[in-house]
Scaffold this motif. Structure first.
Motif, PDB file in Angstrom:
ATOM      1  N   LYS A  55      -0.190   9.357  10.494  1.00 22.84           N
ATOM      2  CA  LYS A  55      -0.655   8.803   9.412  1.00 22.84           C
ATOM      3  C   LYS A  55      -2.026   9.055   8.985  1.00 22.84           C
ATOM      4  O   LYS A  55      -2.149   9.385   7.491  1.00 22.84           O
ATOM      5  CB  LYS A  55      -0.469   7.162   9.385  1.00 22.84           C
ATOM      6  CG  LYS A  55       0.795   6.501   8.953  1.00 22.84           C
ATOM      7  CD  LYS A  55       0.581   4.990   9.221  1.00 22.84           C
ATOM      8  CE  LYS A  55       1.866   4.040   8.755  1.00 22.84           C
ATOM      9  NZ  LYS A  55       1.358   2.634   9.034  1.00 22.84           N
ATOM     10  N   THR A  56      -2.934   9.296   9.628  1.00 20.45           N
ATOM     11  CA  THR A  56      -4.406   9.648   9.379  1.00 20.45           C
ATOM     12  C   THR A  56      -4.136  11.036   8.904  1.00 20.45           C
ATOM     13  O   THR A  56      -5.000  11.366   8.167  1.00 20.45           O
ATOM     14  CB  THR A  56      -5.251   9.420  10.809  1.00 20.45           C
ATOM     15  OG1 THR A  56      -5.130   8.137  11.153  1.00 20.45           O
ATOM     16  CG2 THR A  56      -6.491   9.822  10.439  1.00 20.45           C
ATOM     17  N   GLU A  81      -3.529   5.519  -4.185  1.00 19.56           N
ATOM     18  CA  GLU A  81      -3.301   4.651  -2.930  1.00 19.56           C
ATOM     19  C   GLU A  81      -2.915   5.448  -1.923  1.00 19.56           C
ATOM     20  O   GLU A  81      -1.840   6.189  -1.981  1.00 19.56           O
ATOM     21  CB  GLU A  81      -2.537   3.462  -3.570  1.00 19.56           C
ATOM     22  CG  GLU A  81      -2.142   2.489  -2.155  1.00 19.56           C
ATOM     23  CD  GLU A  81      -1.100   1.347  -2.702  1.00 19.56           C
ATOM     24  OE1 GLU A  81      -1.767   0.519  -3.439  1.00 19.56           O
ATOM     25  OE2 GLU A  81       0.004   1.712  -2.596  1.00 19.56           O
ATOM     26  N   TYR A  82      -3.443   5.298  -0.698  1.00 22.84           N
ATOM     27  CA  TYR A  82      -3.407   5.844   0.631  1.00 22.84           C
ATOM     28  C   TYR A  82      -2.671   5.139   1.627  1.00 22.84           C
ATOM     29  O   TYR A  82      -3.432   4.067   1.667  1.00 22.84           O
ATOM     30  CB  TYR A  82      -4.220   6.875   0.954  1.00 22.84           C
ATOM     31  CG  TYR A  82      -4.820   8.031  -0.167  1.00 22.84           C
ATOM     32  CD1 TYR A  82      -3.878   9.092  -0.309  1.00 22.84           C
ATOM     33  CD2 TYR A  82      -5.657   7.790  -0.830  1.00 22.84           C
ATOM     34  CE1 TYR A  82      -4.296  10.219  -1.133  1.00 22.84           C
ATOM     35  CE2 TYR A  82      -6.176   8.556  -1.639  1.00 22.84           C
ATOM     36  CZ  TYR A  82      -5.498   9.805  -1.932  1.00 22.84           C
ATOM     37  OH  TYR A  82      -6.029  10.737  -2.958  1.00 22.84           O
ATOM     38  N   ILE A 153     -14.631   1.999   1.563  1.00 24.35           N
ATOM     39  CA  ILE A 153     -13.603   1.566   0.851  1.00 24.35           C
ATOM     40  C   ILE A 153     -12.526   0.698   2.123  1.00 24.35           C
ATOM     41  O   ILE A 153     -12.556   1.400   2.884  1.00 24.35           O
ATOM     42  CB  ILE A 153     -12.909   2.526   0.038  1.00 24.35           C
ATOM     43  CG1 ILE A 153     -13.854   3.087  -0.664  1.00 24.35           C
ATOM     44  CG2 ILE A 153     -11.746   1.762  -0.402  1.00 24.35           C
ATOM     45  CD1 ILE A 153     -13.189   4.566  -1.550  1.00 24.35           C
ATOM     46  N   ASP A 154     -12.386  -0.541   1.725  1.00 22.18           N
ATOM     47  CA  ASP A 154     -11.580  -1.209   2.665  1.00 22.18           C
ATOM     48  C   ASP A 154      -9.881  -0.846   2.852  1.00 22.18           C
ATOM     49  O   ASP A 154      -9.670  -0.478   1.973  1.00 22.18           O
ATOM     50  CB  ASP A 154     -11.784  -2.911   2.370  1.00 22.18           C
ATOM     51  CG  ASP A 154     -13.080  -3.327   2.598  1.00 22.18           C
ATOM     52  OD1 ASP A 154     -13.721  -2.756   3.609  1.00 22.18           O
ATOM     53  OD2 ASP A 154     -13.272  -4.352   1.906  1.00 22.18           O
ATOM     54  N   ASN A 155      -9.539  -1.115   4.039  1.00 26.86           N
ATOM     55  CA  ASN A 155      -8.145  -0.826   4.202  1.00 26.86           C
ATOM     56  C   ASN A 155      -7.456  -2.271   4.204  1.00 26.86           C
ATOM     57  O   ASN A 155      -7.891  -2.854   5.214  1.00 26.86           O
ATOM     58  CB  ASN A 155      -8.202   0.078   5.825  1.00 26.86           C
ATOM     59  CG  ASN A 155      -6.527   0.177   6.200  1.00 26.86           C
ATOM     60  OD1 ASN A 155      -5.490  -0.121   5.270  1.00 26.86           O
ATOM     61  ND2 ASN A 155      -6.270   0.642   7.090  1.00 26.86           N
ATOM     62  N   VAL A 156      -6.753  -2.459   3.007  1.00 24.27           N
ATOM     63  CA  VAL A 156      -6.199  -3.758   2.913  1.00 24.27           C
ATOM     64  C   VAL A 156      -4.298  -3.494   3.266  1.00 24.27           C
ATOM     65  O   VAL A 156      -3.900  -2.761   2.418  1.00 24.27           O
ATOM     66  CB  VAL A 156      -6.383  -4.171   1.483  1.00 24.27           C
ATOM     67  CG1 VAL A 156      -5.857  -5.626   1.341  1.00 24.27           C
ATOM     68  CG2 VAL A 156      -7.886  -4.368   1.349  1.00 24.27           C
ATOM     69  N   LYS A 157      -4.123  -4.178   4.363  1.00 19.88           N
ATOM     70  CA  LYS A 157      -2.696  -4.032   4.648  1.00 19.88           C
ATOM     71  C   LYS A 157      -2.438  -2.954   4.855  1.00 19.88           C
ATOM     72  O   LYS A 157      -1.211  -2.446   4.355  1.00 19.88           O
ATOM     73  CB  LYS A 157      -1.965  -4.966   3.804  1.00 19.88           C
ATOM     74  CG  LYS A 157      -2.387  -6.503   3.756  1.00 19.88           C
ATOM     75  CD  LYS A 157      -1.474  -7.185   2.779  1.00 19.88           C
ATOM     76  CE  LYS A 157      -1.842  -8.662   2.797  1.00 19.88           C
ATOM     77  NZ  LYS A 157      -0.905  -9.440   2.020  1.00 19.88           N
ATOM     78  N   GLY A 158      -2.990  -1.721   5.414  1.00 27.36           N
ATOM     79  CA  GLY A 158      -2.527  -0.430   5.609  1.00 27.36           C
ATOM     80  C   GLY A 158      -2.759   0.446   4.200  1.00 27.36           C
ATOM     81  O   GLY A 158      -2.167   1.608   4.338  1.00 27.36           O
TER      82      GLY A 158
END
Length: 178
Positions: A55-56, A81-82, A153-158
């Motif tokens: 994924k990364t 969106e990633y 930048i926050d990672n929100v729910k993946g």
């Protein structure tokens, strides 16, 4: 009578001892079950680690490709969106040649651990499992980190949402929160 009594008593003692002892086959079976369960848990953990790394890597590939596409165009503004694994809470862009601003000192020091000289993007928290920091070409790090250094930048729910922009007068791509 005493001989019968002695045999009966000896038999009961033998029966009690036999009920308390486990056979070698039973002990070996329990050891094998423990071995197979631990191997299965290790395999699942390794597989999930590979999934997070994939994924990364996909995020990095898509992100670099999108930045290069925007950089090549004369003018662009794209909201993207990633997907990222849940263990990576933030995507941070930093310029360690300038001073920190607008961020907790603990976060700044932790991000600095993943800096080896050319990187300008790092994942927070830094856990050194796979890719932690990279150099992204064609971004205007001065504009991105003008008010916040590092700019996270926050990672929100993946999911990580950001905006890639470039104007006619710009030579590089600017990244903002979407």
């Amino acid at each position: 009578i005493s001989e019968y009594y002695y045999m009966k008593r000896a038999g009961k003692e033998y029966d009690k001892r036999g009920a308390m002892e486990m056979s070698f086959g039973m002990i070996f079976s329990i050891i094998l079950i423990i071995f197979f369960l631990s191997f299965a848990f290790f395999g699942i953990k390794t597989f999930l680690g590979i999934q997070d790394t994939a994924k990364t890597t996909k995020f990095l590939s898509d992100f670099k490709s999108d930045v290069e596409q925007v950089w090549k165009s004369p003018q662009a503004s794209q909201e993207k969106e990633y997907s990222l694994p849940s263990g990576k809470d933030k995507v941070c862009f930093f310029d360690f040649s300038s001073s920190k601003s607008g961020v907790d000192a603990g976060i700044y020091d932790e991000l600095r651990r993943a800096y080896y000289g050319k990187e300008n993007m790092v994942f927070y928290p830094v856990n050194f499992e796979g890719v932690e920091s990279i150099q992204v070409k064609y971004i205007d790090l001065g504009k991105i980190t003008a008010s916040e250094n590092p700019f996270c930048i926050d990672n929100v729910k993946g999911k990580v949402k950001l905006r890639l922009t470039k104007d006619f007068a710009d030579a590089l791509v600017t990244i903002t929160r979407a």
